[in-house]
Design an enzyme around this catalytic site. Structure first.
Site, PDB file in Angstrom:
ATOM      1  N   SER A 262      37.620  38.151  29.954  1.00  0.00           N
ATOM      2  CA  SER A 262      37.238  38.930  31.131  1.00  0.00           C
ATOM      3  C   SER A 262      36.814  40.330  30.709  1.00  0.00           C
ATOM      4  O   SER A 262      37.062  40.756  29.585  1.00  0.00           O
ATOM      5  CB  SER A 262      38.406  39.004  32.115  1.00  0.00           C
ATOM      6  N   LYS A 263      36.197  41.013  31.659  1.00  0.00           N
ATOM      7  CA  LYS A 263      35.726  42.368  31.370  1.00  0.00           C
ATOM      8  C   LYS A 263      36.878  43.299  31.008  1.00  0.00           C
ATOM      9  O   LYS A 263      36.703  44.286  30.314  1.00  0.00           O
ATOM     10  CB  LYS A 263      34.984  42.930  32.586  1.00  0.00           C
ATOM     11  N   ARG A 264      38.057  42.983  31.516  1.00  0.00           N
ATOM     12  CA  ARG A 264      39.204  43.864  31.253  1.00  0.00           C
ATOM     13  C   ARG A 264      39.886  43.572  29.915  1.00  0.00           C
ATOM     14  O   ARG A 264      40.644  44.391  29.423  1.00  0.00           O
ATOM     15  CB  ARG A 264      40.226  43.752  32.392  1.00  0.00           C
TER      16      ARG A 264
END
Ligand code: GLU
Length: 504
Positions: free
Chosen positions: A264-266
């Site tokens: 994920s982007k995080r």
């Protein structure tokens, strides 16, 4: 393949392009170039609520940095333009109307409150609400399938909000084909009647995407696995319009370094690696790291992205963009998710670092290190040549090479204990004599003189070389001692050995 290959990368400008998006762009680019085709950039900005200022610019800069220039797109070779869906708005309504006219779509006037009530009612009975043949004609939902033509017309004329929904078929088995996944069958009874056209006068992704792929003569749709569930609808839409569908290839997911779950982007921030090609500053001011700013070479990023889902079927791991174009084949793309390995990315960067010209690296090093502002770039390049083998990033250079530019101001404690003995001062004085006696100050001459002297006097090698290295570097690290002496010159070498003697 008879038709000219045309593929498109169709990002939505909802934020920075993450590494998965760059991989999709890369596979499209490689496929297009491999087949002498066109690589089209289309901006899918129909969802105005999610539009982020600057995202399109970011996408284009990212593609540029990776060396994947598009053949057609916003502002470039606009044969099939415009390439921003918001600028094609006027085009889509007529296609939705055509579907209504031939019975493949219908108007729906249900308000969000009514739909919520349906959903809750179903939940209370332990069921899931799907807007499709199950209930669309039962009379609880308000659509043109239950209203008379006159009632429908009256509602539209009165300005009531409506959407246009696709009428998904009942009791059919759909046969779908994907280049990577092979043949699949889908029971149409599980499909919902997706909205094609929204009350705000904009098409949804599904309608705009199909209409544009058709109008832009796209032959192959290569996109992420998250779009696989839409394939059935897209196939049905092509059939409903009577158009030939392109071929489809859904790329495997990119998994977290642990192999569990989608990257994920995080994850980047959590696990300490970038997930974006370029640094990104969000409208609220938060900054996300980028591969470029973290010191990665675009060649390394392209190379590691290629291996996220594809492999050449050989042991070869190093591929330039040109080599990838030559060897890429969708038949060698896996179905299974591809584990993202940040260490492997570094390994690629280390490799591409060795391929760079020392002078180019020296320019970057000089620009990033204030201590080097006044230094001759050719001298810096020589130093870089001696240490880059140990570096992964230009930002590693200073730690590996500071002694070429400044004398040690302290000596590592552990190293001192190991290197400094009772007779060290005497030995170092003799070394100074050898250094001074080396008129033609070359690496070879220094080596012959000092090594010869060590052998002639039967001194242990470590007793000379360890303190000598400590004097020059301040620690027991660095490249060959004779290289360092040659680089800093006779005067500086003598000065540094004298400093060590004083310190003892
Ligand atoms: N706009 C979609 C996205 O953001 C494109 C999906 C597709 O390629 O069809 O990923």
């Amino acid at each position: 393949m008879s038709k000219k290959v045309r593929v498109r990368f169709a990002p939505s400008p909802t934020g920075p392009l993450h590494i998965g998006g760059v991989r999709t762009a890369l596979f499209n680019y490689l496929f297009a170039k491999k087949h002498g085709g066109d690589f089209v950039l289309r901006i899918e900005d129909t969802d105005q609520n999610r539009y982020v200022e600057g995202a399109e610019d970011y996408i284009i800069k990212s593609l540029d940095w990776c060396g994947m220039s598009f053949d057609e797109g916003p502002g470039k070779n606009e044969k099939f333009g415009p390439y921003r869906q918001s600028e094609r708005k006027h085009l889509y309504k007529q296609y939705a109307d055509d579907l209504i006219a031939n019975g493949k779509a219908y108007y729906a006037f249900d308000t969000s409150d009514q739909l919520d009530a349906e959903r809750k009612g179903h939940e209370a009975e332990g069921k899931t609400f799907i807007y499709n043949w199950h209930n669309r004609a039962k009379g609880r939902l308000v659509n043109s399938l239950v209203l008379t033509e006159a009632e429908t017309k009256a509602k539209i004329e009165a300005g009531e909000d409506y959407v246009i929904r696709f009428k998904s078929p009942q009791d059919e088995t759909l046969h779908l084909t994907d280049i990577i996944r092979g043949n699949m069958t889908i029971d149409t009874n599980v499909l919902d009647d997706k909205i094609l056209f929204k009350s705000d006068g904009m098409p949804t992704y599904h309608l705009a995407n199909i209409v544009d792929d058709h109008l832009m003569e796209i032959t192959h749709v290569i996109r992420g696995e998250e779009w696989l569930p839409s394939l059935a609808l897209h196939q049905l839409l092509y059939d409903a319009f009577g158009w030939d569908a392109p071929e489809f290839a859904h790329l495997p997911l990119i998994l977290k370094p642990t192999g569990k779950g989608k990257l994920s982007k995080r994850d980047g921030d959590k696990m300490g690696f970038p997930v974006f090609p370029l640094e990104y500053t969000a409208p609220d001011g938060t900054v996300s790291r980028g591969y470029k700013e973290d010191g990665y070479f675009p060649e390394a990023v392209v190379n590691f992205l290629a291996f996220l889902g594809w492999n050449p079927g050989t042991e070869q791991e190093i591929f330039s963009l040109e080599q990838l174009v030559a060897d890429f084949d969708l038949a060698r793309v896996n179905k299974a998710g591809a584990r993202f390995d940040p260490d492997k990315t570094k390994w690629f960067n280390h490799h591409y670092m060795q391929q760079q010209l020392d002078l180019d690296l020296a320019e970057q090093f000089k620009a990033s290190q204030p201590e080097l502002a006044e230094m001759d770039v050719n001298y810096i390049a020589l130093a870089v040549g001696l240490i880059k083998e140990r570096a992964t990033f230009v930002s590693d250079f200073w730690d590996l090479s500071h002694f070429f530019f400044t004398a040690p101001t302290s000596y590592d404690e552990k190293a001192s204990k190991k290197a400094l003995k009772e007779d060290t001062a005497d030995i170092m004085n003799s070394v100074i004599e050898r250094v001074n006696a080396t008129d033609d100050f070359t690496v070879e001459n220094l080596q012959t003189n000092i090594k010869g002297w060590i052998t002639d006097n039967e001194i242990s090698f470590g007793k000379v070389m360890m303190p000598l290295r400590l004097a020059l570097v301040g620690a027991l690290q660095g490249p060959d001692v004779f290289d360092i002496m040659y680089m800093i010159g006779k005067t500086e070498t003598v000065k540094r050995i004298e400093n060590l003697i004083k310190h003892i």
